[in-house]
Design a protein around this motif. Structure first.
Motif, PDB file in Angstrom:
ATOM      1  N   GLU A  83     -39.681 -77.366 -27.860  1.00  0.00           N
ATOM      2  CA  GLU A  83     -38.271 -77.457 -28.289  1.00  0.00           C
ATOM      3  C   GLU A  83     -38.236 -77.417 -29.813  1.00  0.00           C
ATOM      4  O   GLU A  83     -37.565 -78.211 -30.463  1.00  0.00           O
ATOM      5  CB  GLU A  83     -37.597 -78.712 -27.728  1.00  0.00           C
ATOM      6  N   TRP A 114     -31.149 -75.252 -26.143  1.00  0.00           N
ATOM      7  CA  TRP A 114     -32.596 -75.459 -26.124  1.00  0.00           C
ATOM      8  C   TRP A 114     -33.249 -74.173 -26.614  1.00  0.00           C
ATOM      9  O   TRP A 114     -33.047 -73.116 -26.028  1.00  0.00           O
ATOM     10  CB  TRP A 114     -33.051 -75.777 -24.696  1.00  0.00           C
ATOM     11  N   GLU A 115     -34.012 -74.265 -27.732  1.00  0.00           N
ATOM     12  CA  GLU A 115     -34.622 -73.064 -28.293  1.00  0.00           C
ATOM     13  C   GLU A 115     -36.073 -73.333 -28.662  1.00  0.00           C
ATOM     14  O   GLU A 115     -36.381 -74.296 -29.376  1.00  0.00           O
ATOM     15  CB  GLU A 115     -33.863 -72.563 -29.518  1.00  0.00           C
ATOM     16  N   THR A 116     -36.946 -72.453 -28.222  1.00  0.00           N
ATOM     17  CA  THR A 116     -38.374 -72.573 -28.482  1.00  0.00           C
ATOM     18  C   THR A 116     -38.798 -71.600 -29.579  1.00  0.00           C
ATOM     19  O   THR A 116     -38.066 -70.676 -29.943  1.00  0.00           O
ATOM     20  CB  THR A 116     -39.178 -72.280 -27.198  1.00  0.00           C
ATOM     21  N   THR A 154     -26.188 -68.415 -22.268  1.00  0.00           N
ATOM     22  CA  THR A 154     -26.862 -68.115 -23.535  1.00  0.00           C
ATOM     23  C   THR A 154     -25.869 -68.002 -24.696  1.00  0.00           C
ATOM     24  O   THR A 154     -26.100 -67.252 -25.644  1.00  0.00           O
ATOM     25  CB  THR A 154     -27.671 -66.806 -23.413  1.00  0.00           C
ATOM     26  N   PHE A 157     -26.654 -67.358 -28.483  1.00  0.00           N
ATOM     27  CA  PHE A 157     -28.003 -66.783 -28.580  1.00  0.00           C
ATOM     28  C   PHE A 157     -27.841 -65.280 -28.357  1.00  0.00           C
ATOM     29  O   PHE A 157     -27.882 -64.784 -27.238  1.00  0.00           O
ATOM     30  CB  PHE A 157     -28.940 -67.412 -27.549  1.00  0.00           C
ATOM     31  N   ASN A 160     -31.757 -63.902 -29.687  1.00  0.00           N
ATOM     32  CA  ASN A 160     -32.874 -64.847 -29.558  1.00  0.00           C
ATOM     33  C   ASN A 160     -32.838 -65.576 -28.218  1.00  0.00           C
ATOM     34  O   ASN A 160     -33.349 -66.688 -28.087  1.00  0.00           O
ATOM     35  CB  ASN A 160     -32.869 -65.855 -30.707  1.00  0.00           C
ATOM     36  N   TYR A 161     -32.242 -64.950 -27.212  1.00  0.00           N
ATOM     37  CA  TYR A 161     -32.214 -65.473 -25.849  1.00  0.00           C
ATOM     38  C   TYR A 161     -33.480 -65.011 -25.133  1.00  0.00           C
ATOM     39  O   TYR A 161     -34.177 -64.090 -25.592  1.00  0.00           O
ATOM     40  CB  TYR A 161     -30.971 -64.934 -25.121  1.00  0.00           C
ATOM     41  N   GLY A 224     -37.395 -68.201 -26.339  1.00  0.00           N
ATOM     42  CA  GLY A 224     -36.015 -67.981 -26.757  1.00  0.00           C
ATOM     43  C   GLY A 224     -35.155 -69.211 -26.602  1.00  0.00           C
ATOM     44  O   GLY A 224     -35.642 -70.343 -26.652  1.00  0.00           O
ATOM     45  N   GLY A 225     -33.847 -68.970 -26.406  1.00  0.00           N
ATOM     46  CA  GLY A 225     -32.910 -70.077 -26.359  1.00  0.00           C
ATOM     47  C   GLY A 225     -31.883 -69.949 -25.256  1.00  0.00           C
ATOM     48  O   GLY A 225     -31.411 -68.852 -24.947  1.00  0.00           O
TER      49      GLY A 225
END
Length: 401
Positions: A83, A114-116, A154, A157, A160-161, A224-225
């Motif tokens: 995360e 939530w974005e990695t 999403t 996003f 960046n999804y 992604g997110g």
């Protein structure tokens, strides 16, 4: 970039799945209700939702289902593998995701979801992620239930999804720890196969498994997110727990109560009336438009099962100048039975909990009538399951596995 009309996509799949169950879909566990793929356009200013791609869940017959991942029911994101940019807990925040184009932190753009971090390959010669690479989060549902649809949102996003998502589910102890849920011996069921999704969109999937689940594993491929996760379905309570309680709220959402219909949903939905706890603000209850005729408004409910009602609470919390003036309560035992008045028309006070002891009455359904309009915040019908209701609930739960 694909921008298929949400209404057309949902409508087509809703017709194809008429009849419900896996058989209606040729054995498939899920059916996409939207066909969004690809990036959304970069944010160009103004209303960030102007080009947001929405799913028409009401048209698909899913609009009034409970969100089993509602934190007000006790849902939570138990753990996630990454995360880095944005916390996993954002997945279950109520309301649409918020976007602030000027908000940055030490790690970069701060997103409401939530974005990695971005995944990389094994070497300079293999710079891209392996096809099996993915990030994951474990979600505890607020109440065990049968899942009818999942929405992977999403919003914001845009580029960046994740390229694709998949979801698995399991029936475990509601308080299972991360280690217990990550035990390789635990058998998970795939409810959404790996499916492409679109950026800045509600990506919706109908689920066709008549199974009772308590937890989900959400995977995003490769990274992604995701802004929000909604898990729409029907609560399937634990019969042993209800039997142990003895007396409980027979209409509460967490115990398996359902809103079947209502005369008006103009300001806030009738489903709020069976949420846990007291209302915390005006729109946390049910409020109708102002009537200009001689009619009245109402909500009809299906109880957790056949039960004997002994006490009633009608709460008008935070409804101060718009509470209903009077209320009546009616019940019936079975779909075809006649309605019986359980509570005579009674004056209601604004922002007040009203409590009534009533003559015990077995029922499967209830209806609250309010006069002439306005709203109530919560309805509680305290009682116990009958022997017949207990038997039916036990058999129904056993059939769900």
């Amino acid at each position: 970039m694909t921008s298929t009309s949400a209404g057309a996509a949902v409508g087509a799949h809703a017709d194809a799945s008429a009849g419900g169950g896996a058989g209606a879909e040729g054995g498939k566990a899920c059916t996409p209700l939207t066909s969004y793929t690809g990036d959304a356009l970069p944010y160009a200013g103004g209303n960030p939702f102007a080009d947001y791609r929405r799913a028409d869940l009401t048209r698909a017959g899913l609009g009034s289902l409970a969100d089993l991942a509602d934190r007000r029911l006790g849902a939570g994101v138990v753990v996630a593998n990454d995360e880095f940019f944005a916390e996993r807990e954002n997945l279950l925040v109520r309301g649409p995701a918020v976007f602030d184009p000027e908000r940055f932190g030490h790690k970069g753009k701060i997103m409401d979801g939530w974005e990695t971090r971005r995944r990389r390959g094994a070497s300079a010669d293999v710079p891209h992620p392996d096809p099996a690479d993915h990030d994951w989060a474990l979600i505890r549902l607020g109440a065990p239930g049968v899942i009818r649809a999942i929405v992977v949102d999403t919003a914001h996003f845009r580029g960046n999804y994740p390229q694709a998502v998949s979801v698995e589910a399991v029936a475990a102890a509601p308080s299972a720890s991360p280690d217990e849920l990550l035990d390789p011996e635990l058998r998970w069921t795939e409810v959404i196969t790996r499916s492409a999704v679109g950026g800045h969109a509600e990506n919706a999937f109908a689920v066709h498994l008549e199974r009772r689940f308590t937890h989900l594993r959400l995977r995003q491929h490769p990274d992604g997110g995701i802004a929000r996760l909604r898990v729409l379905g029907e609560v399937a309570p634990d019969p042993e727990w209800l039997a142990g309680l003895g007396t409980f709220d027979l209409v509460a959402l967490e115990n398996g109560g359902v809103v079947e219909d209502a005369s008006d949903r103009f300001y806030s939905p009738p489903e709020h009336t069976i949420l846990p706890g007291r209302s915390q603000k005006m729109d946390d209850g049910w409020e109708t438009r102002r009537r200009r005729d001689t009619g009245h408004d109402w909500i009809s409910y299906r109880l957790a099962e056949q039960g004997e009602i002994r006490a009633v609470e009608i709460d008008t919390g935070y409804l101060k100048g718009n509470a209903a003036g009077w209320a009546e309560l009616w019940v019936r035992d079975g779909e075809a039975a006649e309605w019986i008045r359980l509570l005579d028309r009674t004056r209601l006070q604004p922002d007040t909990v009203h409590r009534f002891l009533v003559e015990p009455q077995a029922a499967t359904h209830a209806r609250v009538d309010i006069f002439p309009d306005g709203g109530i915040a919560r309805l509680r019908l305290h009682g116990s399951l009958t022997a017949q209701g207990t038997d039916r609930l036990v058999r129904r739960t056993a059939a769900l596995g």
